[in-house]
Design an enzyme around this catalytic site. Structure first.
Site, PDB file in Angstrom:
ATOM      1  N   ASP A  38       1.077  -1.729  -0.285  1.00  0.00           N
ATOM      2  CA  ASP A  38      -0.163   0.211  -0.304  1.00  0.00           C
ATOM      3  C   ASP A  38       0.172   1.564   0.092  1.00  0.00           C
ATOM      4  O   ASP A  38       1.844   1.156   0.623  1.00  0.00           O
ATOM      5  CB  ASP A  38      -0.888   0.159   0.756  1.00  0.00           C
ATOM      6  CG  ASP A  38      -1.915   0.979   0.585  1.00  0.00           C
ATOM      7  OD1 ASP A  38      -2.230   1.671   0.942  1.00  0.00           O
ATOM      8  OD2 ASP A  38      -2.942   0.863   2.016  1.00  0.00           O
ATOM      9  N   ASP A  39       0.831   2.069  -0.664  1.00  0.00           N
ATOM     10  CA  ASP A  39       1.358   2.880  -1.328  1.00  0.00           C
ATOM     11  C   ASP A  39       2.868   3.084  -1.107  1.00  0.00           C
ATOM     12  O   ASP A  39       3.941   3.970  -0.679  1.00  0.00           O
ATOM     13  CB  ASP A  39       1.315   4.578  -0.119  1.00  0.00           C
ATOM     14  CG  ASP A  39      -0.471   5.267  -0.030  1.00  0.00           C
ATOM     15  OD1 ASP A  39      -1.350   4.180  -1.174  1.00  0.00           O
ATOM     16  OD2 ASP A  39      -0.562   5.872   0.267  1.00  0.00           O
ATOM     17  N   CYS A  78      -5.778   4.772  -3.322  1.00  0.00           N
ATOM     18  CA  CYS A  78      -6.140   3.145  -2.976  1.00  0.00           C
ATOM     19  C   CYS A  78      -7.423   2.947  -3.391  1.00  0.00           C
ATOM     20  O   CYS A  78      -7.678   1.784  -4.069  1.00  0.00           O
ATOM     21  CB  CYS A  78      -5.848   3.163  -1.581  1.00  0.00           C
ATOM     22  SG  CYS A  78      -4.068   4.043  -0.703  1.00  0.00           S
ATOM     23  N   LYS A 137      -6.780  -4.503   4.693  1.00  0.00           N
ATOM     24  CA  LYS A 137      -7.466  -3.529   4.298  1.00  0.00           C
ATOM     25  C   LYS A 137      -8.478  -4.130   2.603  1.00  0.00           C
ATOM     26  O   LYS A 137      -8.564  -5.039   1.946  1.00  0.00           O
ATOM     27  CB  LYS A 137      -6.826  -2.362   3.670  1.00  0.00           C
ATOM     28  CG  LYS A 137      -7.026  -1.329   3.061  1.00  0.00           C
ATOM     29  CD  LYS A 137      -5.619  -0.790   3.008  1.00  0.00           C
ATOM     30  CE  LYS A 137      -6.571   0.404   1.974  1.00  0.00           C
ATOM     31  NZ  LYS A 137      -5.706   1.616   1.841  1.00  0.00           N
ATOM     32  N   HIS A 139     -11.239  -1.686   1.825  1.00  0.00           N
ATOM     33  CA  HIS A 139     -11.826   0.250   1.468  1.00  0.00           C
ATOM     34  C   HIS A 139     -12.905  -0.104   0.176  1.00  0.00           C
ATOM     35  O   HIS A 139     -12.194   0.839  -0.565  1.00  0.00           O
ATOM     36  CB  HIS A 139     -10.227   0.122   0.868  1.00  0.00           C
ATOM     37  CG  HIS A 139     -10.105   2.142   0.775  1.00  0.00           C
ATOM     38  ND1 HIS A 139      -8.916   2.764   0.938  1.00  0.00           N
ATOM     39  CD2 HIS A 139     -10.737   3.033   1.516  1.00  0.00           C
ATOM     40  CE1 HIS A 139      -9.836   3.766   0.321  1.00  0.00           C
ATOM     41  NE2 HIS A 139     -10.227   4.496   1.107  1.00  0.00           N
ATOM     42  N   ASP A 281      -0.710  -1.003  -4.600  1.00  0.00           N
ATOM     43  CA  ASP A 281      -2.099  -0.376  -5.217  1.00  0.00           C
ATOM     44  C   ASP A 281      -2.050   0.743  -5.956  1.00  0.00           C
ATOM     45  O   ASP A 281      -2.853   1.708  -6.959  1.00  0.00           O
ATOM     46  CB  ASP A 281      -3.332   0.200  -3.567  1.00  0.00           C
ATOM     47  CG  ASP A 281      -2.833   0.757  -2.847  1.00  0.00           C
ATOM     48  OD1 ASP A 281      -1.542   1.212  -2.720  1.00  0.00           O
ATOM     49  OD2 ASP A 281      -3.442   1.334  -2.011  1.00  0.00           O
ATOM     50  N   ASN A 282      -0.657   1.495  -5.682  1.00  0.00           N
ATOM     51  CA  ASN A 282      -0.521   3.060  -6.382  1.00  0.00           C
ATOM     52  C   ASN A 282       0.910   3.312  -5.796  1.00  0.00           C
ATOM     53  O   ASN A 282       1.980   3.381  -4.964  1.00  0.00           O
ATOM     54  CB  ASN A 282      -1.409   4.264  -5.593  1.00  0.00           C
ATOM     55  CG  ASN A 282      -1.561   4.402  -4.578  1.00  0.00           C
ATOM     56  OD1 ASN A 282      -2.615   3.569  -3.928  1.00  0.00           O
ATOM     57  ND2 ASN A 282      -0.490   4.603  -3.724  1.00  0.00           N
ATOM     58  N   LYS A 302       1.825   9.538  -5.448  1.00  0.00           N
ATOM     59  CA  LYS A 302       0.633   8.642  -5.234  1.00  0.00           C
ATOM     60  C   LYS A 302      -0.624  10.037  -5.870  1.00  0.00           C
ATOM     61  O   LYS A 302      -0.184  11.165  -4.767  1.00  0.00           O
ATOM     62  CB  LYS A 302       0.090   8.798  -3.877  1.00  0.00           C
ATOM     63  CG  LYS A 302      -1.142   8.525  -3.008  1.00  0.00           C
ATOM     64  CD  LYS A 302      -1.307   7.871  -1.728  1.00  0.00           C
ATOM     65  CE  LYS A 302      -2.438   7.308  -1.399  1.00  0.00           C
ATOM     66  NZ  LYS A 302      -2.528   7.209   0.341  1.00  0.00           N
TER      67      LYS A 302
HETATM   68 CA    CA Z   1      -2.658   2.703  -1.482  1.00  0.00          CA
END
Ligand code: CA
Length: 469
Positions: A38-39, A78, A137, A139, A281-282, A302
């Site tokens: 994530d990120d 995300c 997660k 989301h 995810d990004n 991001k």
């Molecule tokens: Ca993310």
């Protein structure tokens, strides 16, 4: 009479043979694991060139499988990225343009999620006999009808929002302090959430080792809040900046738990026939004076459609089906994961479901020498972009369209729109035609988030790795 006996024997024979054939087919079907970071900064892994962070386990997955040099996600944040990942459809084709934050009062929480008529990867694999687990997660909507257990997952250890505190949750906690929800046991108190997720992934594999399974290992690491254990911080004590030091420690702990998942698969002789996808995810967030992530050599962050927001570390490992050490340099998308997994599981997706992703397996293994994606398009709130061959056009509301040739300008530093006006007009038209063919967005984030994007396009970025230390 004689004919009836022959028929009877034939039926008996088939009754004996068919279950055995099915068992053999089942044996050959791979298991699936998506490990989502994530990120994560593009340049923050060993295999993507980090000079500071050591990630031997993720690097091993890359070395034992195929590395996608041009692997993209469908959004630079995300929620929409995950909506694309979970469906194989570009999320803007069903109005999921924004992160699921309803901070504008006119939008209804009941519409903030993947529309229930759209199948998820878990729906599809479930129909093919897979047991599906979500660890981490989600989301993708808070309303009851968007819950992962309603979207094809059989087992969940999860929380609904975009991030979580790494050391604690509270019984009545909101947002990042939400309690963990689990439908197969009473969750233990959080120790360090990246380790807890690793524990649950290992447990899932152990409990389902004799079945066909799909594990969605949805880590929140290294998303904020920046929180690491004292033990891991010591490994990076030489890094002066506290945020960067903490982030490095968080990526290290993610890598340790990727290693635990792989070890557990090996322990049960499942590794060779498990398709493991690792991706973020990004891109890494690059904001403030001292950003803690490094997307080098890519420009951007991001939240925007420059490469640093959407091109991510992306690997696929499957010892039984993919040659080790391969690299694939054509355009590949996270949207391809759903159709690829469904095809490898022996399923079909009807054309009317209009997938944007494609089964990339024939491209990876060389059966198809063409391109999985002749072009690729993005729309994210105020921005849009289109990629054709080496060319990439970015459209923003406050300036003329920008055109880059990524072949010789991976950092998108030279806008060559002026020199290629016909190309710009043509690409802009293709992008615009697609844009207007998409439905109205289901809900919007507030203005500050959109304003923030414009500032990120004008920011200076670190395009090279720091010297070691
Ligand atoms: Ca993310």
């Amino acid at each position: 009479m004689k004919m009836n006996r022959v028929l009877l024997i034939a039926i008996l024979y088939l009754l004996m043979v068919i279950p055995e054939m099915q068992a053999q087919n089942n044996e050959q079907k791979p298991n699936f694991v998506i490990i989502l970071a994530d990120d994560l900064g593009y340049g923050d892994l060993g295999y993507t060139g980090s000079t500071q962070i050591r990630t031997p386990n993720i690097d091993a997955l890359a070395a034992e499988g195929v590395v996608f040099d041009q692997g993209y996600v469908s959004a630079p944040v995300c929620g929409p990225s995950r909506a694309g990942l979970m469906t194989g459809r570009n999320q803007v084709t069903f109005g999921f343009d924004n992160n699921p934050i309803v901070d504008l009062p006119q939008f209804d929480n009941n519409f903030v999620g993947i529309p229930v008529e759209i199948n998820t990867i878990a729906n599809r694999l479930g129909e093919l006999g897979y047991v599906n687990g979500l660890i981490g997660k989600w989301h993708l909507g808070d309303a009851a009808h968007f819950h992962p257990l309603k979207r094809g997952f059989h087992e969940v250890w999860t929380y609904p929002h975009g991030g979580h505190h790494y050391f604690k949750s509270e019984p009545e906690g909101k947002g990042y302090l939400s309690p963990i929800e689990c439908n197969y046991k009473t969750p233990e108190p959080i120790t360090y959430i990246t380790d807890d997720k690793g524990d649950e992934c290992v447990d899932f594999i152990r409990r389902h080792k004799d079945e066909q399974f799909f594990l969605y290992a949805s880590f929140n690491a290294p998303h904020t809040p920046l929180q690491a254990t004292e033990e891991d911080l010591k490994l990076y004590s030489h890094i002066e900046d506290k945020n960067r030091r903490t982030y490095c420690a968080m990526v290290h702990r993610l890598d340790v738990n990727v290693g635990r998942i792989v070890s557990e698969l090996k322990e049960h002789d499942l590794y060779d026939n498990t398709v493991i996808v690792f991706l973020s995810d990004n891109g890494g967030p690059v904001s403030g004076k001292n950003p803690w992530t490094i997307n080098a050599p890519l420009r951007g962050s991001k939240g925007i459609l420059l490469e640093g927001g959407i091109r991510v570390p992306f690997t696929m490992t499957w010892p039984k089906g993919i040659e080790a050490g391969a690299a694939y340099d054509k355009l590949v998308s996270a949207l391809d994961i759903t159709p690829t997994f469904v095809a490898l599981a022996g399923g079909d997706i009807p054309a009317k479901e209009k997938m944007d992703g494609v089964n990339i397996f024939p491209f990876i293994n060389g059966d198809n020498a063409g391109e999985p994606h002749p072009d690729m398009k993005w729309r994210f709130t105020i921005s849009a972009s289109i990629r054709e061959a080496d060319w990439k056009l970015v459209r923003l509301p406050d300036r003329l369209p920008m055109l880059y040739n990524l072949k010789n300008d991976i950092a998108e530093q030279n806008d060559v729109a002026d020199q290629h006006r016909e190309r710009v007009v043509r690409m802009l038209k293709t992008l615009g035609d697609w844009d207007v063919s998409c439905p109205q967005v289901l809900y919007l984030e507030g203005n500050p988030w959109r304003r923030n994007q414009i500032d990120l396009y004008d920011k200076e970025y670190q395009l090279v790795q720091p010297e070691v230390n």
